[in-house]
Motif scaffolding. Sequence first.
Motif, PDB file in Angstrom:
ATOM      1  N   LEU A  97       2.377   8.730  37.397  1.00 47.25           N
ATOM      2  CA  LEU A  97       3.331   8.918  36.298  1.00 47.25           C
ATOM      3  C   LEU A  97       2.916   8.099  35.081  1.00 47.25           C
ATOM      4  N   GLY A  98       2.431   6.886  35.299  1.00 45.20           N
ATOM      5  CA  GLY A  98       1.957   6.057  34.188  1.00 45.20           C
ATOM      6  C   GLY A  98       0.768   6.676  33.475  1.00 45.20           C
ATOM      7  N   ASN A 103      -0.411   9.255  27.700  1.00 43.97           N
ATOM      8  CA  ASN A 103      -0.960  10.125  26.669  1.00 43.97           C
ATOM      9  C   ASN A 103       0.116  10.784  25.804  1.00 43.97           C
ATOM     10  N   THR A 104       1.362  10.389  25.936  1.00 43.32           N
ATOM     11  CA  THR A 104       2.425  10.993  25.139  1.00 43.32           C
ATOM     12  C   THR A 104       2.580  10.268  23.810  1.00 43.32           C
ATOM     13  N   LYS A 105       3.207  10.945  22.852  1.00 43.03           N
ATOM     14  CA  LYS A 105       3.377  10.376  21.507  1.00 43.03           C
ATOM     15  C   LYS A 105       4.301   9.164  21.514  1.00 43.03           C
ATOM     16  N   ILE A 106       5.347   9.229  22.303  1.00 41.30           N
ATOM     17  CA  ILE A 106       6.320   8.116  22.333  1.00 41.30           C
ATOM     18  C   ILE A 106       5.646   6.841  22.850  1.00 41.30           C
ATOM     19  N   PHE A 110       4.933   2.929  21.154  1.00 41.29           N
ATOM     20  CA  PHE A 110       5.248   1.652  21.776  1.00 41.29           C
ATOM     21  C   PHE A 110       4.011   0.816  22.064  1.00 41.29           C
ATOM     22  N   ALA A 111       2.832   1.424  22.060  1.00 43.45           N
ATOM     23  CA  ALA A 111       1.591   0.687  22.329  1.00 43.45           C
ATOM     24  C   ALA A 111       1.318  -0.364  21.261  1.00 43.45           C
TER      25      ALA A 111
END
Length: 134
Positions: A97-98, A103-106, A110-111
């Motif tokens: 799941l991680g 690879n998602t925009k959200i 947060f990165a």
Amino acid sequence: MCLTANYLTLFFSKYLDDKTASLGGILLILLGIFNLIKKNKIDNNKLTSSSIKQSIITGFAVGLDGMLANVSLVLMGLNAFYVPLTIGIVHALMIYLGILLSNTKIIRKFAKIEFIPPLILILLGAYKLLGLFI
């Protein structure tokens, strides 16, 4: 690792108590502090040697935390085969799941906030340590 911990726990059960899993909280807090000090240096999706070392240390600490939780569950009398199997499946699902969510925009937004993952580790460790007092 968890299956070995199960059988060692059964062997050493008279020397251990059910608060052993709280030691995992200490590991998580130390890992969170380590991650706050040594921030990831990722440049254009390229891994540096320090981020690889940090990933290995994080994986090892999370594995040890799972092993200590497993020891605690075996001491409570749960089945010595199904507990490590369940922990292994949940760890594998969360890793998958991680990888999917990374690879998602959200998550990319947060990165930029580098202190959130170590803060989450510290909070999880503090939550596990609360088991000593409850």
